[in-house]
Design a protein around this motif. Structure first.
Motif, mmCIF file in Angstrom:
data_model
loop_
_atom_site.group_PDB
_atom_site.id
_atom_site.type_symbol
_atom_site.label_atom_id
_atom_site.label_comp_id
_atom_site.label_asym_id
_atom_site.label_seq_id
_atom_site.Cartn_x
_atom_site.Cartn_y
_atom_site.Cartn_z
ATOM 1 N N GLN A 1 39.917 13.930 -34.843
ATOM 2 C CA GLN A 1 39.598 13.045 -35.602
ATOM 3 C C GLN A 1 38.431 13.710 -37.019
ATOM 4 N N ARG A 2 37.825 14.595 -36.343
ATOM 5 C CA ARG A 2 36.862 15.517 -37.072
ATOM 6 C C ARG A 2 37.040 16.833 -38.218
ATOM 7 N N ARG A 3 38.285 17.375 -37.252
ATOM 8 C CA ARG A 3 39.085 18.457 -37.793
ATOM 9 C C ARG A 3 39.594 17.840 -38.205
ATOM 10 N N VAL A 4 40.329 16.817 -38.267
ATOM 11 C CA VAL A 4 40.922 15.827 -39.265
ATOM 12 C C VAL A 4 40.831 15.427 -40.577
ATOM 13 N N THR A 5 39.069 15.006 -40.385
ATOM 14 C CA THR A 5 39.019 13.921 -41.163
ATOM 15 C C THR A 5 38.458 15.196 -42.316
ATOM 16 N N ALA A 6 37.960 16.597 -41.905
ATOM 17 C CA ALA A 6 37.074 17.735 -42.551
ATOM 18 C C ALA A 6 38.336 17.981 -43.712
ATOM 19 N N SER A 7 39.585 18.592 -42.481
ATOM 20 C CA SER A 7 40.774 19.300 -43.379
ATOM 21 C C SER A 7 41.620 17.781 -44.395
ATOM 22 N N ILE A 8 41.583 17.034 -44.767
ATOM 23 C CA ILE A 8 42.372 15.537 -45.507
ATOM 24 C C ILE A 8 40.847 15.421 -46.604
ATOM 25 N N ALA A 9 39.995 16.209 -46.494
ATOM 26 C CA ALA A 9 38.872 16.262 -47.350
ATOM 27 C C ALA A 9 38.885 17.639 -48.209
ATOM 28 N N ALA A 10 39.423 18.085 -47.192
ATOM 29 C CA ALA A 10 39.929 19.255 -48.613
ATOM 30 C C ALA A 10 41.154 19.337 -48.726
ATOM 31 N N VAL A 11 41.982 18.450 -48.295
ATOM 32 C CA VAL A 11 42.798 17.988 -49.406
ATOM 33 C C VAL A 11 43.564 17.315 -50.432
ATOM 34 N N GLU A 12 41.752 16.326 -50.693
ATOM 35 C CA GLU A 12 41.719 15.578 -51.854
ATOM 36 C C GLU A 12 40.599 16.327 -52.885
ATOM 37 N N ARG A 13 40.003 17.364 -51.994
ATOM 38 C CA ARG A 13 39.576 18.346 -53.258
ATOM 39 C C ARG A 13 41.135 18.766 -54.136
ATOM 40 N N GLY A 14 41.626 19.324 -53.801
ATOM 41 C CA GLY A 14 42.611 20.293 -53.760
ATOM 42 C C GLY A 14 43.816 19.564 -54.551
ATOM 43 N N ALA A 15 44.081 17.774 -54.637
ATOM 44 C CA ALA A 15 44.705 16.783 -55.057
ATOM 45 C C ALA A 15 43.704 16.713 -56.621
ATOM 46 N N LYS A 16 42.426 16.307 -56.352
ATOM 47 C CA LYS A 16 41.019 16.732 -57.353
ATOM 48 C C LYS A 16 41.383 18.023 -58.761
ATOM 49 N N LEU A 17 41.833 19.328 -57.973
ATOM 50 C CA LEU A 17 42.149 20.202 -58.659
ATOM 51 C C LEU A 17 43.232 20.117 -59.594
ATOM 52 N N SER A 18 44.356 19.374 -58.202
ATOM 53 C CA SER A 18 45.654 19.549 -59.268
ATOM 54 C C SER A 18 45.890 18.485 -60.635
ATOM 55 N N SER A 19 45.228 17.589 -60.208
ATOM 56 C CA SER A 19 45.006 16.595 -60.697
ATOM 57 C C SER A 19 44.144 16.950 -62.687
ATOM 58 N N GLN A 20 43.594 18.010 -61.844
ATOM 59 C CA GLN A 20 42.677 18.625 -63.408
ATOM 60 C C GLN A 20 43.201 19.421 -64.363
ATOM 61 N N LEU A 21 44.527 19.984 -62.994
ATOM 62 C CA LEU A 21 45.048 20.906 -64.101
ATOM 63 C C LEU A 21 46.135 20.210 -64.593
ATOM 64 N N LEU A 22 46.914 18.841 -64.259
ATOM 65 C CA LEU A 22 48.263 18.647 -64.730
ATOM 66 C C LEU A 22 47.467 17.562 -66.224
ATOM 67 N N ALA A 23 46.200 17.712 -65.979
ATOM 68 C CA ALA A 23 45.643 16.680 -67.256
ATOM 69 C C ALA A 23 46.017 16.850 -68.458
ATOM 70 N N PHE A 24 44.710 18.837 -68.154
ATOM 71 C CA PHE A 24 45.077 19.761 -69.159
ATOM 72 C C PHE A 24 46.115 20.470 -69.713
ATOM 73 N N ALA A 25 47.289 20.342 -69.296
ATOM 74 C CA ALA A 25 48.777 20.955 -69.017
ATOM 75 C C ALA A 25 49.732 19.305 -69.771
ATOM 76 N N ARG A 26 49.278 18.574 -69.447
ATOM 77 C CA ARG A 26 49.241 17.205 -70.434
ATOM 78 C C ARG A 26 51.095 16.384 -70.004
ATOM 79 N N ARG A 27 50.626 16.344 -68.207
ATOM 80 C CA ARG A 27 52.179 16.020 -67.457
ATOM 81 C C ARG A 27 51.538 15.380 -66.164
ATOM 82 N N GLN A 28 50.354 15.015 -66.956
ATOM 83 C CA GLN A 28 49.630 13.616 -65.967
ATOM 84 C C GLN A 28 50.385 12.276 -66.892
ATOM 85 N N PRO A 29 50.224 11.499 -65.497
ATOM 86 C CA PRO A 29 51.818 10.048 -65.782
ATOM 87 C C PRO A 29 50.261 8.989 -66.330
#
Length: 703
Positions: free
Chosen positions: A373-401
């Motif tokens: 559970q501890r390792r999964v929680t840390a990994s999911i937090a990293a995934v969410e940081r990656g998702a936020k970074l990806s969301s920012q990239l899509l916002a700049f690229a004008r491809r966010q819905p």
């Protein structure tokens, strides 16, 4: 496969489609292998191949398609995939229409349509088309109708041309009517005759009104001195000179001058006439007409004023063009970077979804294992940081819905006040200036709030946590000169502005401020995506962003959003959506096997019955074969003949309609216009948590 011999009837087949028909594997269709085809079918195929017009044969109850070269051009991007495909699968958006054609013609009937209006999907976008269609049965060797011969002639250009012709004729008739009315009304201000020997002036009523003669004045005896007194003092000498020349030489009289009206304003007129001479060659009569040229002279004066400043305007235009070209170069550079980052973000989101899905499943399967559970929680937090970074990239690229709605900037600012103050700290003072009545704008409110928050945080950092941030909104009207090269059109806009008194930026830094990953902050203090995200959001919303900065004095940012004339949406009470699972049947359409596997397991654990398809082609085949589902959960971008939008279009016209939920790393504008979703389109962006999937599935099913 062996080719048919000459006696079987296919030796005379010619053209590209003849070769494709020979090499196609027909054994998996109702027609069977090519060498088993009946003579009637071979003859029919030979006839359609020889035709220069588009013809398609629909054979058997499912209407397997055989067509000629002309039809392959009509089919566009669906060729050559239509060959040998059932017609309802090849043209799903008109499946019901084609089913009626098959039922009618296989029963021995015929059908014909002239300029039939249909809506076909071309590149995933519904398009109105018109066609002449002729359907007749084709008998097998026993004389029983076994197929349908369809002649398809697209008349879209003709229909549109005919409509334009009719519109042009209507406009022509209207113009003629206006000309007739103008002639009846006339620009003629009257006629006059000057008796030179008696020195007596006569004229009609309109002439007398033009020169403001008293009412009741004898039209046969109009005093000449009164007429001269009504001419503008600057024009009297010129008029007399022209009259004397005409009397002396017999040249036509033509003079333009101003006449004082009853309200003391001046009217431009043109007097035209000629001097008549008696048998002795002496002048005795001077007839003429008076024409209203006021509108023309006013236009000429305006043109003269306009041309006096031509040189300055040319210099201004050259300067504006140079500025616009620089704007265009910067925009093209950012567009190119945006295309690259958008593609990377799409693939990155698919990877994150696979990782996130499996992490959540692992956490569910090992609830008592603290280390897991501890390792999964840390990994999911990293995934969410990656998702936020990806969301920012899509916002700049004008491809966010985006989910735009009509907003009042005053309400947006009021809702942001407390959040801004809490985020920026007590040492920052926020000065808000708003108009009494702000125009409305049509934007994604959440994204607008994020943009303002990003700009405010940048301003706080530039002032090192102490100073005044001015936040304002105002109604502005932008002209063509301002809009040149900026990708917007002239008109009404709402300007949202934010300025600070921070350290400012050099011209070199300012030129790169909107580029992704560019930052002047220390390592670990920023991603360099804040301004990039704001830039992408504003452009995607149809607006424009400008930033000015002076080192040591501060920075000013202006966002321009087009004015919306729609009304504000009415507020409705929010109801909590139940997030638990259900018993419905869901068809998961996903070409990424790892993503598909994790989604199936997540939905199955919630109690749903789950079916899968690797692409929309396989999904459509299952649905046409009668598989009943309550929801289609489909990826947006997949390989295959049928697109996800075709699948959704088919689902909408069923009775009852089948619910559709899209998912994607980014939409590539396939289910949206400029990535702005319509109210009846549901999208779950990758990567998503199990709770988000469950909530969205339940929301769409309950909708």
């Amino acid at each position: 496969m062996q080719f048919l011999d000459d006696s079987h009837g296919c030796a005379g087949w010619r053209g590209e489609m003849a070769g494709r028909i020979r090499t196609f594997d027909w054994s998996h269709t109702e027609l069977g292998a090519l060498d088993t085809w009946p003579a009637s079918l071979c003859s029919a195929v030979q006839m359609l191949l020889a035709s220069p017009v588009p013809i398609v044969m629909l054979w058997g109850r499912l209407g397997y398609m055989i067509y000629n070269d002309a039809y392959s051009v009509f089919a566009g991007g669906r060729h050559p995939y239509l060959l040998g495909a059932p017609v309802e699968l090849g043209w799903p958006e008109v499946a019901e229409f084609n089913r009626n054609v098959l039922d009618t013609c296989l029963a021995g009937g015929t059908l014909s349509y002239h300029n039939k209006a249909l809506v076909l999907l071309r590149d995933g976008v519904p398009e109105d088309v018109w066609m002449d269609l002729y359907y007749s049965p084709v008998a097998d060797d026993q004389g029983t109708p076994a197929g349908v011969m369809a002649i398809v002639v697209e008349t879209t250009d003709h229909v549109i041309s005919e409509r334009r012709r009719q519109e042009a004729e209507a406009a022509y008739r209207a113009d003629n009517e206006r000309v007739r009315l103008a002639l009846n009304a006339g620009a003629l201000l009257g006629s006059f005759v000057w008796d030179l020997k008696a020195d007596r002036l006569s004229g009609d009523e309109r002439f007398a009104r033009t020169f403001s003669y008293p009412l009741g004045q004898n039209l046969g005896d109009l005093p000449t001195d009164h007429a001269e007194s009504r001419i503008h003092p600057d024009d009297v000498g010129w008029v007399n000179e022209q009259v004397n020349r005409s009397v002396a030489t017999g040249e036509p009289f033509n003079a333009e001058y101003r006449v004082m009206r009853a309200d003391d304003s001046y009217l431009w007129v043109q007097a035209s006439g000629c001097c008549e001479f008696d048998e002795q060659g002496k002048p005795f009569r001077f007839p003429g007409v008076l024409i209203d040229i006021h509108e023309r002279k006013t236009a000429e004066e305006s043109l003269l004023k306009f041309t006096r400043n031509l040189e300055q305007r040319v210099a201004d235009e050259v300067g504006a063009r140079l500025a616009a070209e620089e704007q265009l170069r910067q925009s093209q550079k950012l567009e190119a970077i945006g295309g690259l980052t958008g593609g990377v973000a799409h693939d990155f989101n698919n990877l994150l979804q696979v990782i996130a899905g499996n992490l959540h499943l692992l956490a569910r399967h090992e609830p008592e294992n603290a280390n897991v559970q501890r390792r999964v929680t840390a990994s999911i937090a990293a995934v969410e940081r990656g998702a936020k970074l990806s969301s920012q990239l899509l916002a700049f690229a004008r491809r966010q819905p985006l989910s735009p709605t009509v907003c009042d900037p005053r309400q947006v600012f009021e809702g942001l006040g407390e959040l801004l103050q809490r985020t920026l700290g007590e040492t920052i003072r926020i000065d808000v200036r708003l108009p009494q009545a702000s125009w409305f704008i049509h934007v994604d409110r959440n994204q607008l709030e994020n943009a303002i928050l990003n700009l405010a945080i940048n301003a706080r950092d530039a002032m090192r946590g102490d100073g005044v941030i001015e936040l304002h909104a105002q109604n502005v009207t932008l002209d063509r000169r301002f809009c040149a090269g900026k990708g917007i059109v002239e008109g009404d806009y709402v300007q949202v502005g934010l300025s600070d008194t921070g350290v400012g930026m050099s011209p070199q830094v300012l030129a790169q401020a909107f580029e992704p990953f560019f930052t002047t902050k220390a390592d670990g203090k920023g991603t360099g995506l804040g301004l990039s995200m704001v830039f992408g959001f504003v452009k995607q919303s149809g607006g424009h962003i400008e930033m000015a900065s002076v080192e040591g004095e501060g920075t000013r940012v202006h966002l321009y959003f087009p004015r919306s004339r729609r009304t504000l949406p009415s507020e409705t009470d929010a109801h909590d959506t139940q997030h638990h699972g259900g018993h419905e049947t869901i068809l998961v359409v996903e070409d990424n096997e790892a993503v598909r596997t994790s989604v199936v397991e997540l939905l199955t654990e919630e109690g749903y019955q789950v079916l899968t398809a690797a692409n929309a082609d396989a999904a459509m085949q299952m649905l046409l074969e009668g598989v009943a589902v309550q929801l289609i959960f489909t990826d947006v971008v997949m390989p295959g003949l049928i697109k996800s939008t075709d699948l959704a279009a088919w689902a909408k016209v069923q009775t009852p309609p089948v619910a559709v939920l899209f998912t994607s790393g980014h939409t590539r504008d396939m289910i949206s216009r400029n990535h702005q979703l319509s109210p009846d389109t549901f999208l779950l962006s990758k990567p998503y948590r199990p709770e988000a999937l469950t909530r969205m599935v339940r929301t769409v099913l309950n909708g």
